[in-house]
Design an enzyme around this catalytic site. Structure first.
Site, PDB file in Angstrom:
ATOM      1  CE  LYS A   9       0.774  -8.180   6.857  1.00 26.71           C
ATOM      2  NZ  LYS A   9      -0.059  -8.195   5.639  1.00 26.71           N
ATOM      3  CG  ASP A  20       1.748  -9.225   2.506  1.00 26.82           C
ATOM      4  OD1 ASP A  20       1.482 -10.385   2.422  1.00 26.82           O
ATOM      5  OD2 ASP A  20       2.338  -8.232   3.038  1.00 26.82           O
ATOM      6  CB  ALA A  36       1.820   5.747  -1.099  1.00 32.95           C
ATOM      7  N   GLY A  37       0.467   3.395   1.016  1.00 39.92           N
ATOM      8  CA  GLY A  37       0.375   3.219   2.834  1.00 39.92           C
ATOM      9  C   GLY A  37       0.887   1.486   2.495  1.00 39.92           C
ATOM     10  CG  ASN A  43      -1.340   7.777  -1.807  1.00 40.75           C
ATOM     11  OD1 ASN A  43      -2.049   6.947  -0.920  1.00 40.75           O
ATOM     12  ND2 ASN A  43      -0.403   8.300  -0.051  1.00 40.75           N
ATOM     13  CB  THR A  90      -1.008  11.751   1.317  1.00 39.47           C
ATOM     14  OG1 THR A  90      -2.501  11.485   2.007  1.00 39.47           O
ATOM     15  CG2 THR A  90       0.025  12.508   2.192  1.00 39.47           C
TER      16      THR A  90
END
Ligand code: ATR
Length: 278
Positions: free
Chosen positions: A65, A101, A127-128, A150, A152
């Site tokens: 993607k 998406d 948060a990926g 998140n 991280t």
């Protein structure tokens, strides 16, 4: 006959050919839609081959993607904000990138599950790439508050900042309080909680407490089937309404179909058929 593909690696498991075949049959569109396994270093060659042979478009799944977005000559604002594409259109020898998406997620929540987002408090976990792919359409749905949480926290902050800085988000940001938090942060309770973390969270990893759920909250996992089970079982035990990501899968396909064909397929019907077939 117009040709479309879904590409990925692996790709054998993809339900997209089945979904698009139903859409085409139900809307009487003359088209073929197949899956194609692309070698990990073979995306550019695959896209060139599609253009040369007159393929009209393709869906893109893991792990391509990001590379597909980077390879495109033009990209929608949604794809720019996601930095990823799940839908490509081939036109005049060029690759145009979009990302459906988030539209699919929002439509599944609002139309299929009947949960409005406007004026509501929404929590996005992760948060990926999966979270980045849906944040812009979630903002555009007009929640009162949208918190990206998140493990991280710097990744959540970067994602939020990117959306704050993008001109296409200005109007949405006037009505929504958008913030980033780490998993320890207390942000109160939410009407809608969406899990966009990569792995199916196991019991020890459920990153929020029951206090994050308002009574009758909708808890959504972007995964479907067994991968969504642990998180959704936990949420159901807290009294939440739960929903897995099968509807998002069908609705993102419907948005791609609409882009390519100019026709909105009866996605709720196809989703119902897929749930019945299980
Ligand atoms: P994807 O493209 O599926 O989003 P990714 O870009 O690798 O995959 O992102 C994975 C996401 O799941 C991240 O938000 C990650 O948190 P970190 O950014 O802190 O790594 C989150 N994640 C993965 N495993 C997790 C766990 N056990 N608990 C909480 N968050 C987790």
């Amino acid at each position: 006959m117009d040709h479309y593909f879904v590409i990925g690696n692996p790709i054998a498991h993809s339900k997209s050919p089945q979904i698009h075949a139903r859409f085409a049959a139900l809307t009487a569109q003359e088209m073929h839609y197949d899956r194609q396994l692309v070698p990990l270093d073979g995306l550019a060659a695959a896209l060139q081959a599609f253009i040369s042979s007159g393929v009209r478009g393709c869906n893109v799944t893991v792990p391509f993607k990001f590379e597909a977005f980077a390879a495109a000559a033009q990209a929608s604002a949604r794809a720019q904000l996601a930095r990823a594409a799940n839908t490509l259109v081939f036109k005049d020898g060029l690759v145009l990138a979009d990302n459906t998406d988030g539209l699919g997620l929002v439509r599944d929540i609002q139309v299929n599950a009947g949960q409005s987002l406007a004026g509501r408090d929404v929590l996005l976990l992760g948060a990926g790439g999966a979270a980045a792919g849906v944040l812009a359409p979630l903002l555009q749905a007009g929640p009162r508050r949208l918190v990206v949480m998140n493990r991280t926290v710097s990744k959540a902050q970067d994602l939020v900042q990117r959306h704050r800085n993008h001109p296409s988000m200005t109007a949405s940001l006037a009505q929504t309080e958008l913030t980033a938090l780490d998993l320890q942060g207390d942000a109160g309770s939410f009407d809608v909680v969406i899990n966009a973390t990569a792995s199916s969270l196991n019991g020890a990893d459920i990153p929020i407490g029951a206090g994050a759920l308002q009574p009758a909250a909708l808890v959504y996992d972007m995964m479907y089937g067994p991968a969504a089970k642990t998180f959704l079982d936990w949420a159901a035990a807290q009294g939440a309404r739960t929903r897995d990501g099968l509807g998002m899968l069908v609705e993102q396909a419907a948005e791609s179909f609409l882009l390519w064909r100019g026709v909105r397929p009866p996605s709720a019907q196809v989703l119902g058929e897929m749930r019945d077939a299980k």
